[in-house]
Design a protein around this motif. Structure first.
Motif, PDB file in Angstrom:
ATOM      1  N   LEU A   1       0.856  -1.184   0.000  1.00 32.00           N
ATOM      2  CA  LEU A   1       0.000   0.000   0.000  1.00 32.00           C
ATOM      3  C   LEU A   1       0.890   1.230   0.000  1.00 32.00           C
ATOM      4  CD1 LEU A   1      -2.740  -0.967   2.629  1.00 32.00           C
ATOM      5  CD2 LEU A   1      -2.545  -1.623   0.218  1.00 32.00           C
ATOM      6  N   GLN A   2       0.536   2.195  -0.829  1.00 29.94           N
ATOM      7  CA  GLN A   2       1.371   3.393  -0.895  1.00 29.94           C
ATOM      8  C   GLN A   2       0.520   4.655  -0.944  1.00 29.94           C
ATOM      9  OE1 GLN A   2       3.738   2.914  -4.459  1.00 29.94           O
ATOM     10  NE2 GLN A   2       2.104   3.589  -5.807  1.00 29.94           N
ATOM     11  N   ARG A   3       1.099   5.708  -0.377  1.00 34.80           N
ATOM     12  CA  ARG A   3       0.460   7.026  -0.396  1.00 34.80           C
ATOM     13  C   ARG A   3       1.526   8.053  -0.745  1.00 34.80           C
ATOM     14  NH1 ARG A   3      -1.571  10.431   4.778  1.00 34.80           N
ATOM     15  NH2 ARG A   3      -2.224  12.305   3.643  1.00 34.80           N
ATOM     16  N   PRO A   4       1.516   8.537  -1.982  1.00 43.36           N
ATOM     17  CA  PRO A   4       2.542   9.512  -2.377  1.00 43.36           C
ATOM     18  C   PRO A   4       2.146  10.945  -2.023  1.00 43.36           C
ATOM     19  CG  PRO A   4       1.195   8.905  -4.270  1.00 43.36           C
ATOM     20  CD  PRO A   4       0.675   8.103  -3.105  1.00 43.36           C
ATOM     21  N   GLY A   5       3.154  11.809  -1.966  1.00 39.90           N
ATOM     22  CA  GLY A   5       2.905  13.242  -1.821  1.00 39.90           C
ATOM     23  C   GLY A   5       2.253  13.658  -0.529  1.00 39.90           C
ATOM     24  N   VAL A   6       2.692  13.079   0.595  1.00 39.06           N
ATOM     25  CA  VAL A   6       2.109  13.416   1.894  1.00 39.06           C
ATOM     26  C   VAL A   6       2.690  14.741   2.383  1.00 39.06           C
ATOM     27  CG1 VAL A   6       1.806  12.704   4.294  1.00 39.06           C
ATOM     28  CG2 VAL A   6       1.799  10.984   2.462  1.00 39.06           C
ATOM     29  N   ALA A   7       1.817  15.679   2.694  1.00 37.64           N
ATOM     30  CA  ALA A   7       2.230  16.968   3.254  1.00 37.64           C
ATOM     31  C   ALA A   7       1.753  17.053   4.702  1.00 37.64           C
ATOM     32  CB  ALA A   7       1.653  18.115   2.430  1.00 37.64           C
ATOM     33  N   THR A   8       2.526  17.698   5.529  1.00 40.04           N
ATOM     34  CA  THR A   8       2.202  17.815   6.947  1.00 40.04           C
ATOM     35  C   THR A   8       1.279  18.998   7.189  1.00 40.04           C
ATOM     36  OG1 THR A   8       4.300  16.820   7.627  1.00 40.04           O
ATOM     37  CG2 THR A   8       3.157  18.178   9.255  1.00 40.04           C
ATOM     38  N   ASP A   9       0.165  18.731   7.850  1.00 36.91           N
ATOM     39  CA  ASP A   9      -0.765  19.789   8.250  1.00 36.91           C
ATOM     40  C   ASP A   9      -0.256  20.424   9.541  1.00 36.91           C
ATOM     41  OD1 ASP A   9      -3.301  20.453  10.107  1.00 36.91           O
ATOM     42  OD2 ASP A   9      -3.793  20.847   8.010  1.00 36.91           O
ATOM     43  N   ALA A  10      -0.018  21.714   9.526  1.00 36.95           N
ATOM     44  CA  ALA A  10       0.594  22.404  10.666  1.00 36.95           C
ATOM     45  C   ALA A  10      -0.276  22.306  11.916  1.00 36.95           C
ATOM     46  CB  ALA A  10       0.855  23.871  10.314  1.00 36.95           C
ATOM     47  N   ASP A  11      -1.585  22.421  11.771  1.00 42.76           N
ATOM     48  CA  ASP A  11      -2.469  22.345  12.933  1.00 42.76           C
ATOM     49  C   ASP A  11      -2.451  20.940  13.537  1.00 42.76           C
ATOM     50  OD1 ASP A  11      -3.191  24.988  12.685  1.00 42.76           O
ATOM     51  OD2 ASP A  11      -4.991  24.563  11.490  1.00 42.76           O
ATOM     52  N   HIS A  12      -2.473  19.919  12.678  1.00 46.60           N
ATOM     53  CA  HIS A  12      -2.427  18.541  13.183  1.00 46.60           C
ATOM     54  C   HIS A  12      -1.112  18.275  13.889  1.00 46.60           C
ATOM     55  CE1 HIS A  12      -1.836  14.130  12.928  1.00 46.60           C
ATOM     56  NE2 HIS A  12      -3.124  14.114  13.220  1.00 46.60           N
ATOM     57  N   LEU A  13      -0.011  18.747  13.306  1.00 49.99           N
ATOM     58  CA  LEU A  13       1.297  18.573  13.925  1.00 49.99           C
ATOM     59  C   LEU A  13       1.332  19.210  15.305  1.00 49.99           C
ATOM     60  CD1 LEU A  13       4.306  17.811  13.922  1.00 49.99           C
ATOM     61  CD2 LEU A  13       4.742  19.904  12.594  1.00 49.99           C
ATOM     62  N   GLU A  14       0.750  20.404  15.435  1.00 51.49           N
ATOM     63  CA  GLU A  14       0.739  21.086  16.732  1.00 51.49           C
ATOM     64  C   GLU A  14      -0.070  20.301  17.753  1.00 51.49           C
ATOM     65  OE1 GLU A  14       1.897  23.752  19.506  1.00 51.49           O
ATOM     66  OE2 GLU A  14       2.621  23.562  17.436  1.00 51.49           O
ATOM     67  N   ARG A  15      -1.213  19.750  17.332  1.00 55.72           N
ATOM     68  CA  ARG A  15      -2.026  18.949  18.256  1.00 55.72           C
ATOM     69  C   ARG A  15      -1.304  17.680  18.668  1.00 55.72           C
ATOM     70  NH1 ARG A  15      -6.687  16.942  16.214  1.00 55.72           N
ATOM     71  NH2 ARG A  15      -6.286  17.492  14.050  1.00 55.72           N
ATOM     72  N   TYR A  16      -0.583  17.078  17.735  1.00 54.47           N
ATOM     73  CA  TYR A  16       0.192  15.876  18.060  1.00 54.47           C
ATOM     74  C   TYR A  16       1.300  16.205  19.061  1.00 54.47           C
ATOM     75  CZ  TYR A  16       3.175  11.776  17.495  1.00 54.47           C
ATOM     76  OH  TYR A  16       3.937  10.660  17.734  1.00 54.47           O
ATOM     77  N   ARG A  17       2.014  17.288  18.801  1.00 46.87           N
ATOM     78  CA  ARG A  17       3.073  17.692  19.730  1.00 46.87           C
ATOM     79  C   ARG A  17       2.516  17.928  21.130  1.00 46.87           C
ATOM     80  NH1 ARG A  17       6.120  21.841  15.537  1.00 46.87           N
ATOM     81  NH2 ARG A  17       7.828  20.432  14.907  1.00 46.87           N
ATOM     82  N   GLU A  18       1.353  18.546  21.183  1.00 48.10           N
ATOM     83  CA  GLU A  18       0.769  18.869  22.482  1.00 48.10           C
ATOM     84  C   GLU A  18       0.390  17.611  23.250  1.00 48.10           C
ATOM     85  OE1 GLU A  18      -2.978  21.382  24.413  1.00 48.10           O
ATOM     86  OE2 GLU A  18      -2.712  21.281  22.243  1.00 48.10           O
ATOM     87  N   VAL A  19      -0.301  16.657  22.615  1.00 43.17           N
ATOM     88  CA  VAL A  19      -0.773  15.487  23.337  1.00 43.17           C
ATOM     89  C   VAL A  19       0.375  14.546  23.705  1.00 43.17           C
ATOM     90  CG1 VAL A  19      -1.270  13.978  21.349  1.00 43.17           C
ATOM     91  CG2 VAL A  19      -2.648  13.781  23.419  1.00 43.17           C
ATOM     92  N   CYS A  20       1.472  14.563  22.918  1.00 41.88           N
ATOM     93  CA  CYS A  20       2.593  13.663  23.184  1.00 41.88           C
ATOM     94  C   CYS A  20       3.711  14.313  23.989  1.00 41.88           C
ATOM     95  CB  CYS A  20       3.162  13.119  21.880  1.00 41.88           C
ATOM     96  SG  CYS A  20       2.033  12.044  20.974  1.00 41.88           S
ATOM     97  N   GLY A  21       3.683  15.636  24.113  1.00 41.12           N
ATOM     98  CA  GLY A  21       4.684  16.310  24.934  1.00 41.12           C
ATOM     99  C   GLY A  21       5.902  16.817  24.193  1.00 41.12           C
ATOM    100  N   PHE A  22       5.861  16.839  22.867  1.00 42.56           N
ATOM    101  CA  PHE A  22       6.992  17.365  22.104  1.00 42.56           C
ATOM    102  C   PHE A  22       6.956  18.889  22.072  1.00 42.56           C
ATOM    103  CE2 PHE A  22       6.589  13.104  20.192  1.00 42.56           C
ATOM    104  CZ  PHE A  22       7.915  12.699  20.178  1.00 42.56           C
TER     105      PHE A  22
END
Length: 293
Positions: free
Chosen positions: A45-66
């Motif tokens: 299975l492949q998914r090309p051209g993945v871009a990082t969503d800034a809001d999602h990244l911020e929420r991930y950092r917050e819940v994980c402590g980064f």
């Protein structure tokens, strides 16, 4: 080898429902639901051209402590792969029904940091179906590439309980490793599984509520193993090199809410880490960070 391409991340909600169908009496044996009994599926299975969503990244950092940084947290590409993992595990060519599988081990190799503005490609496949004394193991292999350069790799080892009796074909990577002693306490709230599930898409019922977890044999809901790994690496962020491999083994679920103790020790550039219970010193996770040469 067949290849299936996704233009966007698969929606995990319907895949969670699909994952639950084989566990329903009378449904699991139906065509289109019953899983094959052979080896690892011949499928990528492949998914090309993945871009990082800034809001999602911020929420991930917050819940994980980064904290904020110029590169993605080392565990963050797992977010882009999780939907593909679910799509692969719910395919009837996969040899096990997803519900009941145990995430036993996880190894991530960061060949170099990934910048938040970089676009990358993700591929996932299953490999190495092998015996275990209490059942069988299978790996989900994830590669992240930037312009055909492998920058990140993950091996997710899943355990399926069943007839065993055979030793593993190779030693467990962290066999004999004990969690380092420490006084660093993490107080984990009862809603942690729901918070991480909302960010990761992993809304497995065992993580959400006491009632839904009890339906699967747990006394209450449990923390996600990948949250535990991420939070441990967030605690070590200022001690990690740019290129390294981090192996963890999940020993025992963390019941929510609870308080656990995180410890680490370093020798020769290698960092051992672990998470144990605060009241009852059960080991929940052990891990090792190894710099790449």
């Amino acid at each position: 080898m067949a290849t299936r391409t996704f233009a966007k991340a698969p929606s995990t909600a319907p895949l969670m429902l699909k994952a639950a169908l084989p566990a329903i009496p009378g449904v699991g044996s139906l065509p289109g639901v019953k899983h094959a009994s052979g080896g690892a599926p011949d499928l990528v299975l492949q998914r090309p051209g993945v871009a990082t969503d800034a809001d999602h990244l911020e929420r991930y950092r917050e819940v994980c402590g980064f904290g904020r940084a110029e590169s993605l947290p080392v565990t963050y590409p797992h977010m882009a792969a999780f939907g593909l993992h679910m799509a692969l595990m719910t395919d009837t060519a996969f040899p096990f029904a997803p519900m009941g599988l145990v995430h036993l081990r996880n190894a991530i190799t960061q060949h170099r940091p990934i910048a938040p503005d970089e676009t990358f490609d993700v591929t996932v496949q299953a490999a190495d179906l092998r015996p275990h004394p209490k059942g069988r193991l299978i790996d989900l292999i994830t590669d992240v590439t930037v312009q055909d350069e492998i920058v990140w790799n993950e091996v997710t080892t899943l355990f399926a309980r069943g007839r065993g009796g055979s030793a593993e074909t190779s030693p467990a990577p962290l066999e004999g490793l004990e969690a380092p002693s420490s006084v660093v306490h993490w107080k984990l709230a009862g809603n942690l599984g729901r918070r991480y599930g909302a960010v990761s898409g992993d809304r497995n019922p065992i993580h959400l509520y006491p009632l839904t977890a009890k339906a699967f044999g747990f006394p209450t809901n449990i923390a996600h193993g990948m949250w535990t790994k991420a939070h441990a690496l967030a605690a070590l962020a200022n001690r990690l090199p740019d290129s390294y491999r981090v192996d963890v083994e999940f020993k025992k679920p963390i019941l929510l809410p609870s308080t656990v103790v995180f410890g680490s020790r370093e020798a020769g550039g290698v960092i051992d880490l672990g998470v144990v219970g605060a009241r009852k010193p059960d080991t929940h996770m052990v891990g090792r960070v190894t710099p790449l040469a």
